[in-house]
Design an enzyme around this catalytic site. Structure first.
Site, PDB file in Angstrom:
ATOM      1  N   GLU A  91      12.093   6.399 -16.672  1.00 52.61           N
ATOM      2  CA  GLU A  91      12.433   7.035 -15.533  1.00 52.61           C
ATOM      3  C   GLU A  91      13.533   7.780 -15.267  1.00 52.61           C
ATOM      4  OE1 GLU A  91       9.431   4.089 -12.827  1.00 52.61           O
ATOM      5  OE2 GLU A  91      11.847   3.659 -13.067  1.00 52.61           O
ATOM      6  N   ASP A 105      10.067  -2.955  -5.760  1.00 54.34           N
ATOM      7  CA  ASP A 105      10.885  -3.877  -6.493  1.00 54.34           C
ATOM      8  C   ASP A 105      11.765  -4.668  -5.448  1.00 54.34           C
ATOM      9  OD1 ASP A 105       9.682  -3.460  -9.138  1.00 54.34           O
ATOM     10  OD2 ASP A 105      11.569  -1.921  -9.254  1.00 54.34           O
ATOM     11  N   SER A 164       5.152  32.332 -30.116  1.00 53.55           N
ATOM     12  CA  SER A 164       5.363  33.377 -31.289  1.00 53.55           C
ATOM     13  C   SER A 164       6.354  32.848 -32.196  1.00 53.55           C
ATOM     14  CB  SER A 164       6.286  34.422 -30.424  1.00 53.55           C
ATOM     15  OG  SER A 164       7.533  33.858 -29.920  1.00 53.55           O
ATOM     16  N   GLU A 220       7.169  28.105 -16.784  1.00 53.16           N
ATOM     17  CA  GLU A 220       6.353  28.504 -18.160  1.00 53.16           C
ATOM     18  C   GLU A 220       6.142  27.124 -18.716  1.00 53.16           C
ATOM     19  OE1 GLU A 220       6.924  31.023 -22.280  1.00 53.16           O
ATOM     20  OE2 GLU A 220       8.368  31.349 -20.493  1.00 53.16           O
ATOM     21  N   VAL A 264       3.089   3.085  -3.311  1.00 57.97           N
ATOM     22  CA  VAL A 264       3.003   4.116  -4.365  1.00 57.97           C
ATOM     23  C   VAL A 264       1.614   3.769  -5.266  1.00 57.97           C
ATOM     24  CG1 VAL A 264       4.037   4.646  -6.547  1.00 57.97           C
ATOM     25  CG2 VAL A 264       5.419   4.510  -4.350  1.00 57.97           C
ATOM     26  N   GLN A 265       1.513   2.496  -5.731  1.00 63.57           N
ATOM     27  CA  GLN A 265       0.417   2.172  -6.699  1.00 63.57           C
ATOM     28  C   GLN A 265      -0.544   1.524  -5.973  1.00 63.57           C
ATOM     29  OE1 GLN A 265      -0.573   2.287  -9.847  1.00 63.57           O
ATOM     30  NE2 GLN A 265       1.361   3.457 -10.589  1.00 63.57           N
ATOM     31  N   TYR A 290       0.730  -1.021   0.011  1.00 62.05           N
ATOM     32  CA  TYR A 290       0.060   0.018  -0.036  1.00 62.05           C
ATOM     33  C   TYR A 290       1.059   1.260  -0.016  1.00 62.05           C
ATOM     34  CZ  TYR A 290      -4.535   2.188   0.678  1.00 62.05           C
ATOM     35  OH  TYR A 290      -5.598   2.715   0.563  1.00 62.05           O
ATOM     36  N   GLY A 329      10.833  -4.592  -2.091  1.00 63.62           N
ATOM     37  CA  GLY A 329       9.972  -5.539  -1.071  1.00 63.62           C
ATOM     38  C   GLY A 329       9.472  -6.615  -1.751  1.00 63.62           C
ATOM     39  N   HIS A 341       4.684  -3.718 -12.664  1.00 70.42           N
ATOM     40  CA  HIS A 341       6.041  -3.623 -13.396  1.00 70.42           C
ATOM     41  C   HIS A 341       6.794  -4.996 -13.796  1.00 70.42           C
ATOM     42  CE1 HIS A 341       9.744  -1.485 -13.942  1.00 70.42           C
ATOM     43  NE2 HIS A 341      10.036  -1.564 -12.784  1.00 70.42           N
TER      44      HIS A 341
END
Length: 348
Positions: free
Chosen positions: A212, A100, A270, A248, A40-41, A38, A102, A124
């Site tokens: 990445e 990875d 421009s 920007e 990142v993904q 539980y 884990g 992944h």
């Protein structure tokens, strides 16, 4: 499955119109989807699946920040939230969303619960592709497939709540039951993918590691630093250097690229900007192509995987990572960015 023309190359893609959420629910109706990890993904995929009517439980090591986050997100201990091994035992479809590193550590625990007929899902291709380094070799009698959203779990969840979606790749590594493809597509739709395009485990990890380290994170961070430092060395203020380098691009130009493409963005700038960009584009392309080839070779050889595994296995990995991230955060470039963001007009 629709066949679309991408720059003269025909590809098979799967859209929500072709593969409905109702169809996905029907395919997954007898599954207990165990989201393992539980971090990142995990949150985005688990919550989207639950909101789409799929039976989901979460497996996470108790006492961690991720466990606490799962509780805060509404998962209930011993009902929908379990220790990793318990979730692996209860699940019929195991979604391996651990890091990875884990995945390597938890593999033996997970493997013993991958009994015949179960399914193993990844987002992944790292662990399976580099099995000689990770030791992750799935049993032959389980389905093995992946769905890889092209963005973070946070973005996946945010877009889902807006009724939108991230595009995802999908791949089947092992089709033991003959139903791996339909399960992969069902999960891809149910986690909130915009559309799905086919790949392989190897191609997914090769493109992902290259991306990445390249345009998505490493290259853009390096180019930001280079231009910002040149402008500062030539006498420009921090605010001017940051606005011309980062603000920007992210606030004005990239949204135009996302909307209609690079040519459309050029057409809406421009004539001076157009001419300069067209003249210098090739120089930057030619200068960086050798670097990208070197990067891809390192990914293909497994060198990058070895670096990741070695770094993540060290006891002080998190401490060193935080120190490196702190160095970026405290740099003049990103300290300026913090101040600039505060000056953006706030939506009332």
């Amino acid at each position: 499955m629709a066949q679309l023309n991408f720059g003269g190359v025909l590809e098979n893609v799967v859209t929500r119109e072709e593969f409905s959420l109702e169809k996905a629910r029907e395919i997954l109706k007898n599954e207990t989807v165990a989201v393992i990890g539980y971090g990142v993904q995990g949150p985005g995929q688990a919550l989207n699946l639950k909101d789409n009517g799929v039976k989901v439980i979460v497996g996470q090591r108790k006492g961690t920040k991720s466990w606490d986050k799962a509780l805060a997100d509404g998962w209930v201990e011993n009902e929908t939230l379990f220790e990793v091994e318990a979730a692996c035992e209860k699940g019929t479809l195991l979604m391996n969303l651990l890091s990875d590193a884990g995945q390597i550590q938890a593999w033996e625990t997970m493997k013993k619960h991958l009994t015949a007929g179960k399914s193993l899902y990844f987002s992944h291709g790292f662990g399976v592709t580099f099995y000689e380094k990770t030791g992750i070799v799935p049993p032959k009698d389980v389905d093995v497939f992946l769905v890889a959203p092209k963005g973070s779990g946070t973005s996946l969840r945010t877009l889902f709540l807006k009724g939108q979606g991230l595009n995802s790749s999908y791949a089947v590594f092992q089709n033991a039951t003959g139903k791996a493809v339909e399960k992969a597509l069902a999960l891809g739709i149910a986690i909130g993918s915009g559309y799905l395009f086919e790949t392989t485990f190897q191609k997914e990890v090769y493109s992902d590691l290259t991306g990445e380290r390249g345009v998505l994170m490493g290259a853009i961070a390096g180019v930001f630093e280079a231009q910002y430092h040149v402008l500062r060395q030539r006498g420009h203020s921090p605010s001017e250097a940051f606005n011309e380098t980062v603000e920007e691009l992210t606030q004005s130009l990239m949204p135009l690229v996302a909307e209609n493409g690079m040519d459309w963005m050029f057409a809406n700038c421009s004539t001076t900007a157009q001419r300069g960009a067209l003249d210098w584009k090739g120089k930057f392309r030619d200068a960086t192509t050798p670097v990208f080839n070197e990067l891809y070779d390192d990914v293909l050889s497994g060198k990058e995987a070895a670096i990741v595994i070695e770094a993540n296995s060290k006891q002080d990995y998190r401490e060193k990572l935080n120190a490196e991230l702190k160095e970026i955060q405290q740099s003049e470039l990103w300290q300026t960015g913090m101040q600039v963001r505060k000056l953006r007009p706030q939506t009332k």
